[in-house]
Scaffold this active site. Structure first.
Site, mmCIF file in Angstrom:
data_model
loop_
_atom_site.group_PDB
_atom_site.id
_atom_site.type_symbol
_atom_site.label_atom_id
_atom_site.label_comp_id
_atom_site.label_asym_id
_atom_site.label_seq_id
_atom_site.Cartn_x
_atom_site.Cartn_y
_atom_site.Cartn_z
ATOM 1 N NE ARG A 218 19.999 -7.386 31.087
ATOM 2 C CZ ARG A 218 20.814 -7.870 30.149
ATOM 3 N NH1 ARG A 218 20.425 -8.868 29.382
ATOM 4 N NH2 ARG A 218 22.018 -7.365 29.964
ATOM 5 C CG HIS A 266 20.381 -14.496 30.365
ATOM 6 N ND1 HIS A 266 19.959 -13.539 31.247
ATOM 7 C CD2 HIS A 266 21.047 -13.828 29.384
ATOM 8 C CE1 HIS A 266 20.352 -12.337 30.838
ATOM 9 N NE2 HIS A 266 21.024 -12.493 29.698
#
Ligand SMILES: NC(=O)c1ccc[n+]([C@@H]2O[C@H](COP(=O)([O-])OP(=O)(O)OC[C@H]3O[C@@H](n4cnc5c(N)ncnc54)[C@H](OP(=O)(O)O)[C@@H]3O)[C@@H](O)[C@H]2O)c1
Length: 303
Positions: A218, A266
């Protein structure tokens, strides 16, 4: 056992079909709810603002693999993250791709190619490099199998240090020893209070000089300023990132034009809508039958 789905239009189309085939009830969107007390499960990325109206709520299902975006839930509501083999395989593929790219100096060659520069560096065999994986959970283990098959030496770091076949494992307290032998560092950790900002000056400083970073955890794991410093002083040679903070990374961010950095937006993996629905069905049935809930998140650990 009605499930309320709060998600994308695509999931809103596919989940009702999967639920109908399975003979289970589903409502899509809060506007479809007339009796909140009939809702026992909610599947969402972000939950409704007021959960207290769902008086019979048993589980909240995150439609993604992580739960770091969710607020703390009231006691008595179980939290499940989506377990999806297809998503895990996509993650493995991205990690293998990015590790090979790092190993074969692709950030540098991509930058050279943009300048029309033909300049060969030396090439090392995979067996000469050690890949260290931070986070040896479902995805870390899957990636490790493929990296081993390619001939890399692979070591893993996890909270428990629990044994994984054919992998040299290190527990939380042994981070420094783990890092000292890593040429390519892969981050596949969940974002928790303990792991936020872990990819920073202190950690980079413990890697051998010239190590490479591959990050698909993340954005919150990575101190981007520390990464820039580590690249500038040669401590790190390159970084391949699928996650940043913030996301999207602003167009004017210097990382976009940094020849040592490759960024993907992402997209290492995405949950297939049907697979996500199958996970939700598995959760509903486990709750009904009093079996362990798939993807149950341990509240105290945060993952
Ligand atoms: N980029 C993307 O598109 C994308 C997609 C999916 C997932 N992800 C990321 O990948 C992460 C991993 O997914 P997963 O399914 O493999 O998770 P998982 O099965 O829950 O595994 C998590 C691993 O991290 C370790 N860990 C957790 N906290 C730690 C700490 N403080 N110190 C050391 N190790 C720690 C755990 O140790 P133990 O084994 O001891 O429990 C476990 O090995 C997700 O949380 C998410 O951040 C990214």
């Amino acid at each position: 056992m009605t499930l309320l789905l709060l998600s994308t239009p695509e999931r809103g189309k596919i989940w009702p079909r999967v639920f109908a085939e399975a003979g289970e009830d589903i409502l899509v969107g809060e506007q479809a709810v007339h009796d909140p007390s009939a809702i026992e499960h909610i599947a969402c990325w972000y939950p409704p603002k007021d959960l207290s109206v769902y008086t019979q709520l048993k589980t909240l299902i995150s439609v993604g693999a992580g739960v770091d975006h969710l607020p703390a839930l009231p006691e008595g509501i179980a939290l499940s993250r989506t377990i999806a083999p297809g998503l895990e395989a996509m993650m493995r593929d991205w990690v293998v791709m990015a590790t090979l790219m790092s190993h074969r100096d692709m950030p540098m060659y991509i930058a050279q190619a943009r300048q029309g520069v033909w300049k060969a560096g030396s090439v090392a065999a995979t067996g000469k490099r050690t890949v260290g994986i931070l986070g040896m959970g479902r995805i870390g283990r899957l990636a490790a199998v493929s990296l081993l098959a390619l001939g890399f030496r692979v070591r893993g770091w996890s909270l428990s240090g629990a044994t994984v076949d054919d992998i040299e494992m290190f527990a939380a307290d042994d981070l420094d020893v783990f890092l000292a032998g890593v040429d390519i560092l892969v981050c596949l950790l969940p974002l928790t209070e303990r792991t936020r900002g872990i990819l920073g000056d202190a950690l980079f400083g413990k890697l051998p000089r010239g190590a490479r970073l591959v990050h698909a955890g993340r954005g919150g794991h990575l101190d981007m300023t520390a990464l820039a410093r580590a690249l500038d002083d040669g401590q790190l040679a390159s970084a391949i990132l699928d996650v940043t903070e913030p996301e999207p990374l602003p167009a004017e961010h210097p990382f976009w034009n940094d020849p040592r950095i490759v960024i993907t937006p992402h997209v290492a993996a995405q949950t297939d809508a049907r697979e996500g629905a199958m996970h939700a069905l598995a959760v509903i049935r486990a709750v009904r039958e009093g079996r362990p809930i798939p993807g149950l998140v341990a509240r105290e650990r945060g993952y």
